[in-house]
Each structure stands twice: as C-alpha cells, then as structure tokens.
Design an enzyme around this catalytic site. Structure first.
Site, short mmCIF file in Angstrom:
data_model
loop_
_atom_site.label_atom_id
_atom_site.label_comp_id
_atom_site.label_asym_id
_atom_site.label_seq_id
_atom_site.Cartn_x
_atom_site.Cartn_y
_atom_site.Cartn_z
N ARG A 1 0.87 -1.18 0.00
CA ARG A 1 0.00 0.00 0.00
C ARG A 1 0.90 1.23 0.00
O ARG A 1 1.59 1.49 0.98
CB ARG A 1 -0.89 -0.09 1.25
N TYR B 1 4.24 5.04 11.69
CA TYR B 1 4.64 3.66 12.00
C TYR B 1 5.50 2.98 10.94
O TYR B 1 5.91 1.86 11.14
CB TYR B 1 3.39 2.82 12.28
N HIS C 1 -3.26 4.12 5.18
CA HIS C 1 -4.32 3.11 5.25
C HIS C 1 -5.64 3.67 4.70
O HIS C 1 -6.28 3.08 3.84
CB HIS C 1 -4.52 2.64 6.69
C1 LIG Z 1 -13.64 -6.89 12.24
C2 LIG Z 1 -12.89 -5.61 12.07
N1 LIG Z 1 -11.97 -5.25 12.97
C3 LIG Z 1 -11.29 -4.11 12.84
C4 LIG Z 1 -11.53 -3.27 11.80
C5 LIG Z 1 -10.78 -1.94 11.67
N2 LIG Z 1 -9.87 -2.04 10.54
C6 LIG Z 1 -10.23 -1.58 9.33
S1 LIG Z 1 -9.10 -1.94 8.17
C7 LIG Z 1 -8.09 -2.71 9.28
C8 LIG Z 1 -6.82 -3.32 8.81
C9 LIG Z 1 -7.04 -4.29 7.70
O1 LIG Z 1 -5.83 -4.80 7.27
P1 LIG Z 1 -5.74 -5.78 6.04
O2 LIG Z 1 -6.70 -6.91 6.23
O3 LIG Z 1 -4.32 -6.15 5.86
O4 LIG Z 1 -6.26 -4.93 4.80
P2 LIG Z 1 -5.63 -3.60 4.19
O5 LIG Z 1 -6.31 -2.46 4.82
O6 LIG Z 1 -4.16 -3.62 4.45
O7 LIG Z 1 -5.94 -3.65 2.74
C10 LIG Z 1 -8.65 -2.66 10.55
C11 LIG Z 1 -8.02 -3.19 11.76
C12 LIG Z 1 -12.51 -3.66 10.87
N3 LIG Z 1 -12.83 -2.90 9.81
N4 LIG Z 1 -13.17 -4.83 11.02
#
Ligand SMILES: Cc1ncc(C[n+]2csc(CCOP(=O)(O)OP(=O)(O)O)c2C)c(N)n1
Ligand SMILES: [Mg+2]
Lengths: 376, 322
Positions: free
Chosen positions: A258, A271, A262
C-alpha cells in the site's frame, strides 16, 4: 520406531514481469494479448487518477474517509481480467481497479464513501457484493456463493479479496475450512500489502508466507508478485480452472504494498519507514507496466498524455454524478429495512419529522374498551 | 488541574493506573506504535514498552479471549476493540466467558478486565463505525457497562473500571472525544460505578441519558427555558435506579434519550423501572427520544437518525404540556 515424515510442503512464488522489467517469455507466452495489456494499463491509470480525485474530495470535505488503492492496482485488476463476467467478485475495499474492470460505474465507490448506501446497490448482472467493512467476514459469503454455483451446476466460481490482516480473523479460517472440505469453487485472493493499518504482517503470521495457511486446510496455495499483472493473471487462471473443473478452492497470496496511508484518516509516517515506501515505489505495478509497453513500442508520451486527460475527465464526470445525485428522502432508511415494513417502523417513519419518538397514541388505532360482560 | 479533552483524560487515567499497577497491560489493534486510531493510547507504547502495550493480530475474539486468560491468571488486561461495530466477533467471548466465569466457578476464577470501545455516531465515519450496542451487553448478566459523557467522568470512571473485580465494558463516545475540554485533576480519583450524575437540577421534568446525547440534551434544555433535571447515567449496568426514581418522583415527567434503536433499547428498561417505583407520581407518559428501529444509516443521513436537540426539544414540550 523413528518418527517418519508424513507431510512436507513448499510454496511457489510466480513472477513474470519483474521489478527490473525482465519478462519471463516462457511463463508469459500467450497469456495476455498486447491490445489487452494496453487496456489493463489504461485501467490502472484511471484507477490511480480515481484515487487522486477521491483523496481531494475527502480533503475538501466533500467525501468521508477513503482508502486509496495506490500501488495495489494489479492484484484486483489481473484477477477480474482472468475471470468470467459471471463469476462472483466478493471484495473488501481495496479492489476498485478490478471492480471498475468488471463494469462497476465509478460513482458507486464514491457514493459508498460519501456515506450513501446507494453505492452498494450494485446492478445484479455485475455479480459483485458490496464493499466489506468488517474485516474477513465476506470470505464466508464467497464460500456460500460458490456453494450455490456448484449446487446449481453452473460453470461459475466466487473470488474473494482480503488483506493480510484478515487472515487473523476466525472467519478467514472458517471460510478456508468450509471451502476445502466441502469442495467449493472459491478463489481466496489475499492482498498481502505488508500492513494492517499500523500492524506489520509479521504480527499476523509468523510463517514466511501467508500462502502456507492454505496448505494447512488442504488446498492448493500459491504466492505471486501482486504488482505483476502477468503473474496475477497466470495464477488466477489456474485457480479458476481448478475451481471450474475440480470444484477445488485455491489460496493466492498476492504480494503487494500500500503506497498510501491506510485511509485518509491515517498517517502512515507514524509507524513505517519512508525507505520502505521508496523501495516499493520502485516496484509500482503501474510504472512497471508502462515501462514494459514503452519498451515494446506499444506506448509513448503522446498516448500517455491523452490517457491522462481522458482518465481525469472520466473520474471527474463520475465525481460529478456522485455529488449531484438527488438526495433520497429520509423515509428511505425505514423503507429499506424489510421487504414489508412493520407497523412500528412505519409509524416511526411517518412521524419522525413531526414528533419525538414515543408518543404512541399517535398512529395507533384506539380499540373499543371491552364491555363489562366480556371481561367477566 | 489541566484542561483536557475526553481522549486526553482517558490517556491520563491509563498512564496513572499503569504506573501504579504493573498487572495492567493494554492490548488491541493499532494501539501500540500508532497510539490507537483515535490516539487514546498515544505515547504509552514508548513509555511502558511493547510488553505492556501490545499490538495484537487483527482478531477481536482473540483480543477478548486472551484477555480473559490474562485476567484469570491475575493480571488486569485493558483490551481495546477499535470500533463498537467490531465487537461482534468478540461477542462470544464476552457473553459466554467473561460474563460467566465468576458465577460458573462460584468465584474460583474471575475476569477483572476492562474492555475499552469507542462508540456511537456523529463523526461521519463509515459503516459499522457508528453504532450504539450498549443494550446488548447490559442484557447480558455478569458484565458491567459504563459510558462517560465528559472528560472528568471519563478519567474517574475508567480508573474505577480498571480496579473493579469484574469485567467492565467501557464505551467511549467518539463524538465527545475532542468535542470539548474540561478541568480534570492531575491526581487520581475514582467515580463509583453504578452511580448516575445529576448534571442540572430542576423540578419540572427529568431527562435521562448517557454518552454523547447528554450534550444534545443540555442544548435542548437550554433552549426550552424550563427547569429540567438532567441525569447522566454514567453506568448503564448496574443502573442507578435510586437517582432515577428520586428525580421521577420529584418531577413526575420523564424523557429518556439514547442513540441506540428504540426497540429493546435501555430506555425500555428505565421506563419500566420508573413504572415499578413511581407510577402514582407520574403526570405524563414517559417518552423516549432514540435512534430509530433501522440500522444506523450511512453518514449522509446519520444526523436524521441521531437524537438531536430539536427532537429532544419536541419531547420536552410534549411531556411538559401533557
Ligand atoms: C472486524 C474488524 N476489525 C477491525 C476493523 C478496523 N480495521 C479496518 S481496516 C483494518 C486493517 C485491515 O488490514 P488488512 O486486512 O491487511 O487490509 P488492508 O487495509 O491492508 O488492505 C482494521 C483493523 C474492521 N474494519 N473490522
Ligand atoms: Mg494489509
């Protein structure tokens, strides 16, 4: 008795057009016709432009939180390209490029992030489920959708997208287990972009690859360079063949990065090292594909300029449509709840503008008091 | 004294409790190096180290489930769920274990954890970042539910929650995180769980609320020009029935305000307790001003859904005039 080895395994990683521009002519032979490579590059460019304009909309207060796709365009795009148009796409929220390729009008994504449910009212023929905000939950739906395809003996599959972080959720493991043990035609496309907000992948997984997780469920698993559209197309085509012919799932770990924060609510400088970002800039899937096309004389700066102009126009037009869409009446939040609106919900709908909640006399028919004879 | 936001007050409470008690560890998604997505744990990772401020895998059931283990072993975990909408995967561990361990083992094992959860709408967030699920957890016996509406209360209630021998869900209204500042003592202090706060005294009408809508109630009261008693519950479970009853008996007119949907919302429980204890004192039917019985709409329409001052004002008029 000495212990014997009952299982050994390895994970292959596929790369065709690498970060230095080297092309594996054997693996890449007859994979994507040149005219399609050009179209794919154009699609990536439009998506990159979309990110830029969406970012600006957010910063100027015209849209809510938005997650950029920048740097990850090849993974979802290559996947959508390699599948049939009636295969289910079950996305997370970083797959705009692939969804646009399938035919999703760009304003749907904008409406979603503008806080408007109509962004999820996706035309049925596109076979796309709405963006999944709760991480990992959509994987089980993909298993169910694939199950239905198999039950109906349709030549279709379901492909679900998710991040590295999602592989820690229980739903991920349940979906993988269902798909493997019930022989379901699912593709699990994990975009390992190195980070789940501020948490690096090593906190989600101590093994050297995420792909190993698929092996534990007894399914074919493979890694690919997720910034190499050729590699993505190659592994997804094989996974699709397996799903169609053998009703077997595949786990694909697309290694990507990415490049942006985020979301617009995040500040990645808190971070992660700038050096890491710089390193991955060198591996940018869009630049890589442009260099490839340029070297092969399929692309030049005139075409590039025209494309940039066109992309901007397209995205701006979509933004205009999203911003100018007529407001829905507030009654819609009630009407959308059930096929048939229950009495109490209707009462709330019809009185929300005129009353606070709870004055129940309003709208409830007075029933005649029971006569004395009836009650004794 | 310092003039602090709710975020800063919670941050301060965490620091002070962690310094005082090394059994406390924090765990959750993005709470470490990043300081939490709302920056509630800002600086704590640096100050207390990676062993006490732990970035976990992305798994809410895991966060709460391991916290239960930590707590049964005698530690004082303070897990965070990033947004209330993501409590769902942890529901199992909360309701089947955290809430039951004490009674199941007749006190041989207890679960003194404090689960911090940002809650509620009004900040233009995406789906599942704006819900008000407190009633689900109040309905589950064995777990306490707290929701402060001011920086001062946030600090004192959080310290009490951490020191409480039983599991507590500590809901933090996002809308108030940075909405206003308040004098918050540097020294530690506690506010007892289960005790409501009388925000403004009055004798014409009682309003009962908690969390972010308390601020909306204050606005509505100001423009009503009436003598209204506003009760901020602070703790939702156990409910401070005494304070509610005292006020209802005094005014005879009650409005209950909450963000969560009306159906089976806590307003129903409160109204029922008032009926049990104050029936003969009531001058008007109790009214509820709540979210609607719909899912929380995406943010374009969230202000239509939330109990804003205007809708509360209407209820005040209706109940006062009855
Ligand atoms: C069940 C749940 N827990 C926490 C969140 C908050 N949250 C949104 S995105 C994220 C990180 C997701 O990481 P990843 O699966 O690697 O996807 P990326 O954003 O890197 O594409 C978190 C913790 C959420 N949306 N859903
Ligand atoms: Mg990720």
């Amino acid at each position: 008795m000495p212990a014997r080895t009952v299982f050994t395994a390895s994970i292959e990683s596929v790369s065709i057009l690498d970060e230095h521009g080297r092309f594996d002519a054997q693996l890449g032979a007859d994979l994507i016709p040149d005219e399609d490579v050009i179209k794919l590059y154009e699609a990536m460019t439009v998506s990159r432009q979309f990110d830029q304009i969406a970012f600006k909309l957010q910063r100027s207060g015209r849209m809510g939180t938005y997650p950029e796709n920048r740097g990850q365009e090849a993974a979802s795009l290559g996947t959508a390209y390699a599948l049939n148009n009636d295969d289910w796409l079950v996305p997370c929220y970083r797959e705009n490029t692939g969804l646009f390729w399938r035919g999703l009008p760009m304003e749907y994504i904008l409406l979603h992030w503008m806080g408007d449910e109509r962004g999820n009212q996706i035309p049925a023929e596109l076979c796309i489920t709405p963006l999944a905000i709760p991480i990992g939950t959509q994987l089980l739906h993909a298993a169910g959708l694939a199950w239905a395809c198999k039950y109906r003996k349709e030549d279709r599959l379901a492909c679900t997208f998710f991040g590295d972080g999602a592989t820690s959720e229980g739903d991920f493991h349940e979906a993988m287990n269902f798909a493997a043990n019930l022989d379901l035609p699912v593709i699990f496309l994990c975009q390992n972009n190195g980070w789940a907000i501020s948490v690096p992948t090593k906190i989600q997984c101590s093994a050297p690859t995420l792909a190993q997780r698929g092996l534990a469920y007894g399914m074919e698993s493979i890694q690919c360079d997720g910034n190499d559209i050729f590699a993505v197309v190659k592994v997804v085509k094989e996974a699709a063949r397996r799903a169609r012919e053998e009703h077997r799932p595949t786990f694909i770990e697309a290694v990507t990065y990415r490049l942006g924060d985020h979301t617009t609510a995040d500040d990645a400088r808190r971070y992660r090292d700038e050096a890491e970002v710089q390193l991955w800039m060198q591996r940018d899937p869009l630049v890589r594909l442009r260099n490839y096309l340029t070297e092969r004389k399929l692309w030049n700066s005139t075409k590039e300029e025209a494309l940039q102009t066109k992309a901007k126009e397209q995205v701006n037009a979509a933004a205009k449509r999203a911003e100018e869409i007529a407001a829905t009446p507030t009654s819609e939040i009630f009407d959308a709840m059930y096929a048939e609106i229950p009495d109490e919900v209707r009462r709330q709908r019809d009185t929300m503008r005129t009353s606070s909640l709870g004055q129940e006399q309003r709208g409830i028919e007075a029933s005649p008091a029971p006569s004395v004879e009836e009650t004794v | 004294m310092a003039n602090l936001t709710l975020v800063q007050a919670i941050n301060l409470a965490l620091i002070q409790e962690m310094e005082r008690d090394d059994r406390i560890i924090l765990l959750g998604e993005d709470i470490g190096r990043n300081g939490g997505v709302f920056r509630v744990t800002e600086g704590l990772y640096k100050r207390f180290g990676a062993e006490r401020v732990v970035d976990t895998p992305l798994a809410e059931s895991g966060i709460v489930g391991t916290s239960i283990g930590l707590a049964m072993a005698g530690l004082r975990p303070v897990p965070e769920i990033q947004f209330e909408g993501f409590l769902a995967p942890a529901f199992d561990q909360i309701c089947t274990h955290a809430a039951r361990m004490r009674s199941r083992t007749r006190g041989a094992l207890t679960v003194p954890l404090t689960l911090r959860v940002p809650v509620g709408g009004g900040i233009h967030a995406p789906e599942l970042h704006s819900d008000s699920p407190e009633a689900f957890f109040a309905h589950q016996p064995g777990i306490k539910v707290v929701m402060p509406a001011s920086p001062y209360d946030a600090k004192g209630l959080l310290i009490s929650a951490i020191r409480d021998p039983d599991p507590v869900i500590f809901f933090e209204p996002k809308r108030l995180y940075r909405a206003f500042r308040e004098e918050v003592p540097e020294d530690e202090y506690t506010i007892p769980l289960g005790k409501a706060r009388v925000v403004t005294e009055g004798d014409e009408l009682t309003i009962i609320s908690w969390g972010a809508p308390v601020v909306q109630c204050m606005n509505a009261i100001e423009s009503s020009g009436k003598s209204i008693e506003l009760i901020d519950l602070r703790t939702i479970d156990p409910l401070d029935t005494q304070t509610i009853v005292n006020s209802a008996r005094k005014t005879g007119r009650v409005v209950i305000v909450h963000e969560a949907p009306k159906n089976c919302g806590l307003g129903a429980e409160i109204a029922s307790r008032i009926m049990e204890h104050c029936f003969l004192y009531l001058e008007a039917p109790i009214q509820r001003v709540t979210g609607f019985d719909t899912t929380m709409p995406y943010y374009k329409m969230e202000l239509e859904y939330l109990p804003e001052a205007e809708r509360i004002g209407k209820a005040i008029e209706e109940v006062a005039a009855y």
